[in-house]
Design a protein around this motif. Sequence first.
Motif, PDB file in Angstrom:
ATOM      1  N   MET A   1     -21.130  17.712  56.645  1.00 16.21           N
ATOM      2  CA  MET A   1     -20.612  18.946  56.051  1.00 16.21           C
ATOM      3  C   MET A   1     -20.574  18.841  54.532  1.00 16.21           C
ATOM      4  O   MET A   1     -20.859  19.813  53.827  1.00 16.21           O
ATOM      5  CB  MET A   1     -19.211  19.244  56.603  1.00 16.21           C
ATOM      6  CG  MET A   1     -19.194  19.590  58.092  1.00 16.21           C
ATOM      7  SD  MET A   1     -17.512  19.756  58.753  1.00 16.21           S
ATOM      8  CE  MET A   1     -16.955  21.228  57.872  1.00 16.21           C
ATOM      9  N   LEU A   2     -20.228  17.665  54.012  1.00 14.60           N
ATOM     10  CA  LEU A   2     -20.227  17.463  52.562  1.00 14.60           C
ATOM     11  C   LEU A   2     -21.640  17.574  52.018  1.00 14.60           C
ATOM     12  O   LEU A   2     -21.873  18.238  50.994  1.00 14.60           O
ATOM     13  CB  LEU A   2     -19.644  16.076  52.232  1.00 14.60           C
ATOM     14  CG  LEU A   2     -19.697  15.664  50.752  1.00 14.60           C
ATOM     15  CD1 LEU A   2     -18.812  16.564  49.907  1.00 14.60           C
ATOM     16  CD2 LEU A   2     -19.269  14.200  50.593  1.00 14.60           C
ATOM     17  N   GLY A   3     -22.603  16.965  52.697  1.00 15.18           N
ATOM     18  CA  GLY A   3     -23.988  16.991  52.243  1.00 15.18           C
ATOM     19  C   GLY A   3     -24.587  18.379  52.260  1.00 15.18           C
ATOM     20  O   GLY A   3     -25.442  18.705  51.414  1.00 15.18           O
ATOM     21  N   GLU A   4     -24.159  19.228  53.185  1.00 17.85           N
ATOM     22  CA  GLU A   4     -24.690  20.584  53.294  1.00 17.85           C
ATOM     23  C   GLU A   4     -23.902  21.596  52.474  1.00 17.85           C
ATOM     24  O   GLU A   4     -24.181  22.782  52.512  1.00 17.85           O
ATOM     25  CB  GLU A   4     -24.704  21.007  54.769  1.00 17.85           C
ATOM     26  CG  GLU A   4     -25.677  20.179  55.612  1.00 17.85           C
ATOM     27  CD  GLU A   4     -25.555  20.492  57.100  1.00 17.85           C
ATOM     28  OE1 GLU A   4     -24.749  21.384  57.447  1.00 17.85           O
ATOM     29  OE2 GLU A   4     -26.258  19.839  57.901  1.00 17.85           O
ATOM     30  N   GLY A   5     -22.883  21.107  51.750  1.00 15.85           N
ATOM     31  CA  GLY A   5     -22.118  21.991  50.876  1.00 15.85           C
ATOM     32  C   GLY A   5     -21.058  22.801  51.585  1.00 15.85           C
ATOM     33  O   GLY A   5     -20.465  23.711  50.983  1.00 15.85           O
ATOM     34  N   GLU A   6     -20.785  22.530  52.857  1.00 18.13           N
ATOM     35  CA  GLU A   6     -19.773  23.280  53.594  1.00 18.13           C
ATOM     36  C   GLU A   6     -18.364  22.786  53.284  1.00 18.13           C
ATOM     37  O   GLU A   6     -17.383  23.442  53.640  1.00 18.13           O
ATOM     38  CB  GLU A   6     -20.028  23.153  55.097  1.00 18.13           C
ATOM     39  CG  GLU A   6     -21.365  23.719  55.546  1.00 18.13           C
ATOM     40  CD  GLU A   6     -21.588  23.529  57.035  1.00 18.13           C
ATOM     41  OE1 GLU A   6     -20.604  23.215  57.729  1.00 18.13           O
ATOM     42  OE2 GLU A   6     -22.732  23.693  57.500  1.00 18.13           O
ATOM     43  N   LEU A   7     -18.275  21.629  52.596  1.00 18.16           N
ATOM     44  CA  LEU A   7     -16.968  21.021  52.334  1.00 18.16           C
ATOM     45  C   LEU A   7     -16.989  20.451  50.922  1.00 18.16           C
ATOM     46  O   LEU A   7     -17.975  19.832  50.506  1.00 18.16           O
ATOM     47  CB  LEU A   7     -16.717  19.900  53.352  1.00 18.16           C
ATOM     48  CG  LEU A   7     -15.279  19.465  53.621  1.00 18.16           C
ATOM     49  CD1 LEU A   7     -14.476  20.617  54.230  1.00 18.16           C
ATOM     50  CD2 LEU A   7     -15.266  18.259  54.563  1.00 18.16           C
ATOM     51  N   SER A   8     -15.916  20.708  50.166  1.00 20.58           N
ATOM     52  CA  SER A   8     -15.830  20.139  48.823  1.00 20.58           C
ATOM     53  C   SER A   8     -15.536  18.639  48.923  1.00 20.58           C
ATOM     54  O   SER A   8     -15.041  18.158  49.952  1.00 20.58           O
ATOM     55  CB  SER A   8     -14.720  20.817  48.025  1.00 20.58           C
ATOM     56  OG  SER A   8     -13.447  20.479  48.556  1.00 20.58           O
ATOM     57  N   ARG A   9     -15.834  17.914  47.854  1.00 21.70           N
ATOM     58  CA  ARG A   9     -15.593  16.467  47.879  1.00 21.70           C
ATOM     59  C   ARG A   9     -14.107  16.166  48.002  1.00 21.70           C
ATOM     60  O   ARG A   9     -13.710  15.215  48.677  1.00 21.70           O
ATOM     61  CB  ARG A   9     -16.166  15.814  46.618  1.00 21.70           C
ATOM     62  CG  ARG A   9     -16.036  14.289  46.640  1.00 21.70           C
ATOM     63  CD  ARG A   9     -16.937  13.636  45.606  1.00 21.70           C
ATOM     64  NE  ARG A   9     -16.869  12.190  45.711  1.00 21.70           N
ATOM     65  CZ  ARG A   9     -17.526  11.466  46.599  1.00 21.70           C
ATOM     66  NH1 ARG A   9     -18.326  12.074  47.471  1.00 21.70           N
ATOM     67  NH2 ARG A   9     -17.426  10.147  46.618  1.00 21.70           N
ATOM     68  N   THR A  10     -13.275  16.950  47.364  1.00 22.99           N
ATOM     69  CA  THR A  10     -11.823  16.729  47.459  1.00 22.99           C
ATOM     70  C   THR A  10     -11.345  16.887  48.894  1.00 22.99           C
ATOM     71  O   THR A  10     -10.594  16.052  49.409  1.00 22.99           O
ATOM     72  CB  THR A  10     -11.079  17.715  46.543  1.00 22.99           C
ATOM     73  OG1 THR A  10     -11.526  17.536  45.198  1.00 22.99           O
ATOM     74  CG2 THR A  10      -9.575  17.480  46.623  1.00 22.99           C
ATOM     75  N   ALA A  11     -11.796  17.965  49.554  1.00 21.65           N
ATOM     76  CA  ALA A  11     -11.402  18.195  50.951  1.00 21.65           C
ATOM     77  C   ALA A  11     -11.968  17.102  51.858  1.00 21.65           C
ATOM     78  O   ALA A  11     -11.293  16.650  52.795  1.00 21.65           O
ATOM     79  CB  ALA A  11     -11.882  19.567  51.403  1.00 21.65           C
ATOM     80  N   PHE A  12     -13.205  16.690  51.564  1.00 25.54           N
ATOM     81  CA  PHE A  12     -13.820  15.624  52.363  1.00 25.54           C
ATOM     82  C   PHE A  12     -12.997  14.338  52.283  1.00 25.54           C
ATOM     83  O   PHE A  12     -12.700  13.717  53.305  1.00 25.54           O
ATOM     84  CB  PHE A  12     -15.249  15.390  51.866  1.00 25.54           C
ATOM     85  CG  PHE A  12     -15.843  14.091  52.331  1.00 25.54           C
ATOM     86  CD1 PHE A  12     -16.284  13.937  53.639  1.00 25.54           C
ATOM     87  CD2 PHE A  12     -15.935  13.013  51.462  1.00 25.54           C
ATOM     88  CE1 PHE A  12     -16.816  12.733  54.070  1.00 25.54           C
ATOM     89  CE2 PHE A  12     -16.469  11.812  51.881  1.00 25.54           C
ATOM     90  CZ  PHE A  12     -16.909  11.673  53.196  1.00 25.54           C
ATOM     91  N   LEU A  13     -12.643  13.928  51.062  1.00 20.89           N
ATOM     92  CA  LEU A  13     -11.893  12.681  50.887  1.00 20.89           C
ATOM     93  C   LEU A  13     -10.524  12.761  51.542  1.00 20.89           C
ATOM     94  O   LEU A  13     -10.053  11.794  52.155  1.00 20.89           O
ATOM     95  CB  LEU A  13     -11.752  12.365  49.392  1.00 20.89           C
ATOM     96  CG  LEU A  13     -13.049  11.982  48.659  1.00 20.89           C
ATOM     97  CD1 LEU A  13     -12.791  11.845  47.163  1.00 20.89           C
ATOM     98  CD2 LEU A  13     -13.619  10.692  49.232  1.00 20.89           C
ATOM     99  N   ARG A  14      -9.864  13.927  51.427  1.00 20.68           N
ATOM    100  CA  ARG A  14      -8.535  14.088  52.022  1.00 20.68           C
ATOM    101  C   ARG A  14      -8.600  13.945  53.536  1.00 20.68           C
ATOM    102  O   ARG A  14      -7.807  13.211  54.142  1.00 20.68           O
ATOM    103  CB  ARG A  14      -7.965  15.448  51.632  1.00 20.68           C
ATOM    104  CG  ARG A  14      -6.536  15.657  52.166  1.00 20.68           C
ATOM    105  CD  ARG A  14      -5.933  16.950  51.651  1.00 20.68           C
ATOM    106  NE  ARG A  14      -6.668  18.121  52.128  1.00 20.68           N
ATOM    107  CZ  ARG A  14      -7.441  18.878  51.352  1.00 20.68           C
ATOM    108  NH1 ARG A  14      -7.584  18.582  50.069  1.00 20.68           N
ATOM    109  NH2 ARG A  14      -8.077  19.922  51.853  1.00 20.68           N
TER     110      ARG A  14
END
Length: 490
Positions: free
Chosen positions: A388-401
Amino acid sequence: MGKPVGIYVRISDDREGRELGVERQEEDCRKVAVREGDTVVDLYKDNDIGASTRSKKPRPDYKRMLADAKHGRIHKIIAYTSGRLTRRPREHEGQIELAERYGTEFQYVASPSFDLNTSAGRRIARILAANDAGEAEDISERVCREKQQALARGEWIGGARPFGYQGTIRDAYGNVINREDVGIKIIEHEAAMIQDAVQRVISGESLYAICEKWTHSGVPTPRGSKRWYPATLKRILVRPRNIGLMEHRGVVLEGAKAIWPPIITEDEYHAVRAILLDNEHRTTYRGSRSLKWLGTNLYTCGVCQDLMRSAGISSQGAGGENHAAYRCKHGLHLSVRADPIDAIVNTYVCARLAKHGADLIGVPDGDAVDLHTEANALRARITELEDMLGEGELSRTAFLRQRNKIITKLDGVNADLASRSTGSVLSGVADAPNPAEVFMNPELTPIERKRAIVDALCTVTILKGRKGRKPAHLAGDYRDRVVIKKKDAV
């Protein structure tokens, strides 16, 4: 008239340490020196070191050669090709400076030689330097791409031979004759050593004690050393490769399954990592190399509830002898002879082992299967978040959280799985035909494992002697100084 010459030889990759490439270079360079009537003053050799912009290793002999040229010790440098000297444009400029300021000449065996004291020669040198640098970067990119593809296929990408698995075998001409087995095929006796060491660590034995056994066995380390050290052993026991996981630059690659067979089970892997990577365990009885007494840092002071330590104490009176004792870490609350206290604890443990035997180990419940399922689901969720991070569906901040929350939960599941494997502390002792005899035999049960068994079965508290009574070593009875509380079966 001949000139004083320095010969420079180098090869980028010499994994076997045979130096065959540099030997051939030296032979050809010496032929050139003889043909020109020059005198070879020194040989400069950097073996298994790259010379491109991507290489991070220093080249000590190259630096020494430049210094000798500046001081006039050598007037000419002979190398196999210009690329053997360097593939870095900045270092080519340093060679031009040597020619202009100190008159140093350069001659090559298999590439054109040119006079760096002329503008045409310097132009050719700089063109070759750019070409060499570009060629080195092309090779680097191609190798990196090949490694990425190999990782995706679950293949070994090289490096030092992993202990427990086959290394390269070469014929008399230096050709690899077992390429398909390198890093893949298990070496049975080394794999058995790893399996045994994992069980010993889980059972409470220290890395230092295991290293002593491995050193005495005569089996060398992967790099050929006869001496084993705890740091080396630890790296081997906690590596993901042991359960068929891929690791690259310290990171386990999710979803990449290695093609080599595992050596230990996943439960054993998580258990041994929980023990060896836990700072708390490294400072307690499990990791010490000098333990001689059963209760050091294991028995508890009844006054302050701190752990006891061992110490040598002289008996009072003429002719008194030294004896080992347990003291409170504060050194003020109490001190008691070690031998009789250990005898009481040994008697308790032997009696419990003899009475209950294998029942103490317990029967593994079915929850472990559910835990494995949960762990796999959590890992799959991390992979999904990465997509989802790679496809832009999730921001890096949300991904890390979200990833950090899952990792915290995954650590808890792995710790639960590891705790279920530590029942092996009693395995081989409690289920032996005569468990008490095995427990008391130092060859079968080293002091580290005895301490782990005591810790698994009971807690031991040392009380302060009552005032007005004779010292316990004179009265001959320490039983009222020891409180032993049973722990539930493992």
